[in-house]
Enzyme design. Structure first.
Site, mmCIF file in Angstrom:
data_model
loop_
_atom_site.group_PDB
_atom_site.id
_atom_site.type_symbol
_atom_site.label_atom_id
_atom_site.label_comp_id
_atom_site.label_asym_id
_atom_site.label_seq_id
_atom_site.Cartn_x
_atom_site.Cartn_y
_atom_site.Cartn_z
ATOM 1 N N ASP A 46 0.822 -1.244 -0.234
ATOM 2 C CA ASP A 46 0.049 -0.057 -0.042
ATOM 3 C C ASP A 46 0.953 1.426 -0.052
ATOM 4 O O ASP A 46 1.613 1.341 0.988
ATOM 5 C CB ASP A 46 -0.855 -0.115 1.114
ATOM 6 N N TYR A 51 3.277 9.877 -0.582
ATOM 7 C CA TYR A 51 4.454 9.344 0.127
ATOM 8 C C TYR A 51 5.610 9.573 -0.644
ATOM 9 O O TYR A 51 6.759 9.260 0.280
ATOM 10 C CB TYR A 51 4.029 7.918 0.437
HETATM 11 P P1 NAD Z 1 1.381 1.325 11.681
HETATM 12 O O1 NAD Z 1 0.054 1.086 12.597
HETATM 13 O O2 NAD Z 1 1.577 0.388 10.691
HETATM 14 O O3 NAD Z 1 2.545 1.512 12.516
HETATM 15 C C1 NAD Z 1 3.534 1.958 11.980
HETATM 16 C C2 NAD Z 1 4.586 2.210 13.290
HETATM 17 O O4 NAD Z 1 4.370 1.126 14.494
HETATM 18 C C3 NAD Z 1 6.123 1.916 12.762
HETATM 19 O O5 NAD Z 1 6.564 3.061 12.240
HETATM 20 C C4 NAD Z 1 6.781 1.424 13.986
HETATM 21 O O6 NAD Z 1 7.065 2.655 14.841
HETATM 22 C C5 NAD Z 1 5.588 0.705 14.960
HETATM 23 N N1 NAD Z 1 5.826 -0.774 14.678
HETATM 24 C C6 NAD Z 1 5.560 -1.581 13.423
HETATM 25 N N2 NAD Z 1 5.562 -2.766 13.911
HETATM 26 C C7 NAD Z 1 6.017 -2.988 15.124
HETATM 27 C C8 NAD Z 1 5.938 -3.970 15.800
HETATM 28 N N3 NAD Z 1 5.997 -5.229 15.668
HETATM 29 N N4 NAD Z 1 6.284 -3.645 17.291
HETATM 30 C C9 NAD Z 1 6.215 -2.391 17.913
HETATM 31 N N5 NAD Z 1 6.249 -1.448 16.997
HETATM 32 C C10 NAD Z 1 5.773 -1.582 15.623
HETATM 33 O O7 NAD Z 1 1.102 2.516 11.176
HETATM 34 P P2 NAD Z 1 1.034 3.408 9.809
HETATM 35 O O8 NAD Z 1 2.338 3.454 8.975
HETATM 36 O O9 NAD Z 1 0.648 4.799 10.006
HETATM 37 O O10 NAD Z 1 -0.215 2.763 8.929
HETATM 38 C C11 NAD Z 1 -0.060 1.622 7.934
HETATM 39 C C12 NAD Z 1 -0.175 2.056 6.810
HETATM 40 O O11 NAD Z 1 -1.536 2.736 6.426
HETATM 41 C C13 NAD Z 1 0.719 3.311 6.004
HETATM 42 O O12 NAD Z 1 2.060 2.838 6.016
HETATM 43 C C14 NAD Z 1 0.177 3.449 4.876
HETATM 44 O O13 NAD Z 1 0.096 2.473 3.905
HETATM 45 C C15 NAD Z 1 -1.443 3.412 5.488
HETATM 46 N N6 NAD Z 1 -1.997 4.559 5.788
HETATM 47 C C16 NAD Z 1 -3.082 5.199 5.107
HETATM 48 C C17 NAD Z 1 -3.367 6.557 5.369
HETATM 49 C C18 NAD Z 1 -4.600 7.228 4.699
HETATM 50 O O14 NAD Z 1 -4.961 8.332 4.900
HETATM 51 N N7 NAD Z 1 -5.199 6.421 3.666
HETATM 52 C C19 NAD Z 1 -3.058 7.380 6.551
HETATM 53 C C20 NAD Z 1 -1.983 6.633 7.241
HETATM 54 C C21 NAD Z 1 -1.415 5.416 6.953
#
Ligand code: NAD
Length: 276
Positions: A46, A51
């Site tokens: 995704d 980005y």
């Molecule tokens: P996420 O919930 O996937 O969390 C990511 C963060 O959590 C990482 O940077 C890391 O710090 C931590 N993390 C990851 N794995 C971990 C683990 N196993 N243990 C402990 N901490 C951990 O958050 P995200 O990246 O904000 O969201 C996921 C995806 O959703 C994004 O990468 C993007 O593709 C999508 N997204 C879309 C929108 C939108 O407006 N459509 C907004 C935000 C995110």
């Protein structure tokens, strides 16, 4: 390698329920982390035009040698490109950066409801689906009233609505509206920045199953039927976030996590967020 379950979308296609997200992955790291994710077994990525890392994602895809029809690639149309002609140009730019001739899923990124341009953008996405450049089309961050307008305006119903969902923000009003329209819910920021890792329902389940809090939350989303794509740039977390098919949460554990909803948003409020 684990087989990821798929969800059937309202246009007859299937989407792998667990993918890999790349928001905030720097452009010069995207190739490395996406290559790692593909090596671990993720087949659903995704990304989004905003980005700034579509080129790195594209390089990882090209270098992986994985057949295109085994990959599921999503990107998103940014608000500045909302419009019928603009959507086509933006899609062509994204495809060129990704090195692809189609994406599996193309989304309007935010409704930005200060104007109704998100409705023009939807008509643009319909054109792109008709042209075969996007196999499926959907929306992101749409509130029920935005969904109603999109559905009334267009000829297609969005296949997905990608919204913020994690234990502390479950947005049931939106997931219920999605379900009423036959729209699948994708959960962004599925781990909720770790805000519930220490809450008893998550911590206790992690201990009971010998897994991490992140793995418990990923499992909760999967068993509740949502599509998700956790993000990490750390190899061990990229792997462990995918290693979630060897245990199952009980009904009581799921219900206890459902009880953690406290309306705690990490991102923008779609009712008032009007990025440009
Ligand atoms: P996420 O919930 O996937 O969390 C990511 C963060 O959590 C990482 O940077 C890391 O710090 C931590 N993390 C990851 N794995 C971990 C683990 N196993 N243990 C402990 N901490 C951990 O958050 P995200 O990246 O904000 O969201 C996921 C995806 O959703 C994004 O990468 C993007 O593709 C999508 N997204 C879309 C929108 C939108 O407006 N459509 C907004 C935000 C995110």
């Amino acid at each position: 390698m684990a087989t990821v379950p798929t969800i059937s979308l309202n246009d007859g296609t299937e989407i792998p329920q667990l993918g890999f997200g790349v928001w905030q992955v720097p452009a010069d790291e995207a190739e490395r982390v996406v290559s790692k994710a593909l090596e671990v077994g993720y087949r659903h990525i995704d990304t989004a035009a905003i980005y700034g890392n579509e080129e790195g994602v594209g390089r990882a895809i090209a270098n992986s040698g994985i057949p295109r029809d085994e990959l599921y690639i999503t990107t998103k149309l940014w608000v500045a490109d909302f419009g019928r002609a603009e959507a086509k140009r933006a899609m062509e730019t994204s495809l060129a950066k990704l090195g692809l001739d189609y994406v599996n899923l193309y989304l309007t990124h935010w409704p930005a409801p200060a104007t109704t341009r998100y409705l023009d953008a939807w008509l643009g996405l319909e054109d792109l689906a008709d042209a075969g450049l996007a196999r499926s089309i959907g929306v992101s961050n749409h509130l029920p009233e935005h969904l109603d307008r999109v559905v009334a305006q267009g000829e297609r119903v969005p296949a997905v609505n990608q919204i913020e969902v994690h234990p502390a923000l479950q947005q049931r009003n939106i997931t219920e509206a999605n379900a009423r329209h036959g729209i699948a819910t994708q959960a962004w920021t599925p781990l909720g920045r770790g805000g519930t890792f220490e809450d008893a329902p998550v911590a206790d389940a992690a201990e009971a199953h010998g897994v991490s809090p992140a793995q418990v939350i990923i499992r909760w989303h999967l068993q509740r039927g949502r599509i998700l794509f956790p993000k990490s740039v750390t190899d061990s977390r990229i792997a462990s976030n995918f290693d979630v098919f060897g245990f199952e949460l009980t009904t009581d554990e799921l219900t206890a996590i459902d009880g953690l909803d406290r309306g705690e948003r990490t991102g923008g409020d779609p009712a008032t967020f009007n990025p440009e």
